[in-house]
Scaffold this active site. Structure first.
Site, PDB file in Angstrom:
ATOM      1  N   ILE A   1       0.838  -1.202   0.000  1.00  0.00           N
ATOM      2  CA  ILE A   1       0.000   0.000   0.000  1.00  0.00           C
ATOM      3  C   ILE A   1       0.873   1.253   0.000  1.00  0.00           C
ATOM      4  O   ILE A   1       1.969   1.252   0.556  1.00  0.00           O
ATOM      5  CB  ILE A   1      -0.959  -0.028   1.219  1.00  0.00           C
ATOM      6  CG1 ILE A   1      -2.108   0.961   1.078  1.00  0.00           C
ATOM      7  CG2 ILE A   1      -0.202   0.163   2.539  1.00  0.00           C
ATOM      8  CD1 ILE A   1      -3.254   0.735   2.060  1.00  0.00           C
ATOM      9  N   CYS A   2       0.376   2.295  -0.664  1.00  0.00           N
ATOM     10  CA  CYS A   2       1.004   3.613  -0.618  1.00  0.00           C
ATOM     11  C   CYS A   2      -0.135   4.630  -0.474  1.00  0.00           C
ATOM     12  O   CYS A   2      -1.166   4.308   0.100  1.00  0.00           O
ATOM     13  CB  CYS A   2       1.880   3.872  -1.850  1.00  0.00           C
ATOM     14  SG  CYS A   2       0.988   3.993  -3.406  1.00  0.00           S
ATOM     15  N   ARG A   3       0.022   5.818  -0.961  1.00  0.00           N
ATOM     16  CA  ARG A   3      -1.040   6.816  -0.806  1.00  0.00           C
ATOM     17  C   ARG A   3      -2.228   6.519  -1.728  1.00  0.00           C
ATOM     18  O   ARG A   3      -3.370   6.486  -1.300  1.00  0.00           O
ATOM     19  CB  ARG A   3      -0.496   8.216  -1.090  1.00  0.00           C
ATOM     20  CG  ARG A   3      -1.532   9.301  -0.949  1.00  0.00           C
ATOM     21  CD  ARG A   3      -0.892  10.686  -1.058  1.00  0.00           C
ATOM     22  NE  ARG A   3      -1.916  11.701  -1.014  1.00  0.00           N
ATOM     23  CZ  ARG A   3      -2.319  12.381  -2.080  1.00  0.00           C
ATOM     24  NH1 ARG A   3      -1.786  12.143  -3.257  1.00  0.00           N
ATOM     25  NH2 ARG A   3      -3.248  13.290  -1.964  1.00  0.00           N
TER      26      ARG A   3
END
Length: 109
Positions: A60-62
């Site tokens: 996951i990232c932004r």
């Protein structure tokens, strides 16, 4: 590229957060492993050590761009990895908790 929706994640799923330090400090998913994308290759061993041997790595990232890159790298290394569609923005939008290192409510930067 293998992808999963935030709604499909279960408590206890292994989550790898590849956002940078300032983003992590503002708020993250509790229990996630933090390895910024800028340090990922050098710290790859930490990921393989922490990842469940018979489980999946949820990256996951932004919003999903950086995590897609890391997911592809992991898949090329033979790791069962999937990109979390929509990233932490979707995580927060879905009402999932976002916390700081102190356990206080956080926010997505």
């Amino acid at each position: 590229m293998p992808t999963v929706e935030v709604a499909d994640l279960k408590d206890g799923d292994f989550l790898l957060d590849v956002r940078e330090d300032d983003e992590w400090q503002a708020g993250h998913a509790e229990g996630a492993l933090h390895v910024p994308i800028s340090e990922f290759v050098a710290r790859y061993g930490e990921v393989t050590e922490a990842a469940p041997q018979d489980g999946r790595v949820h990256v996951i990232c932004r919003s999903g761009g950086r995590s897609a890159q890391v997911t592809m790298y992991l898949v090329q290394q033979g790791v069962d990895a999937v990109n979390v569609d929509g990233g932490m923005e979707m995580w927060a939008h879905a009402g999932r908790p976002v916390v700081t290192d102190q356990g206080q409510p956080g926010y997505v930067l």
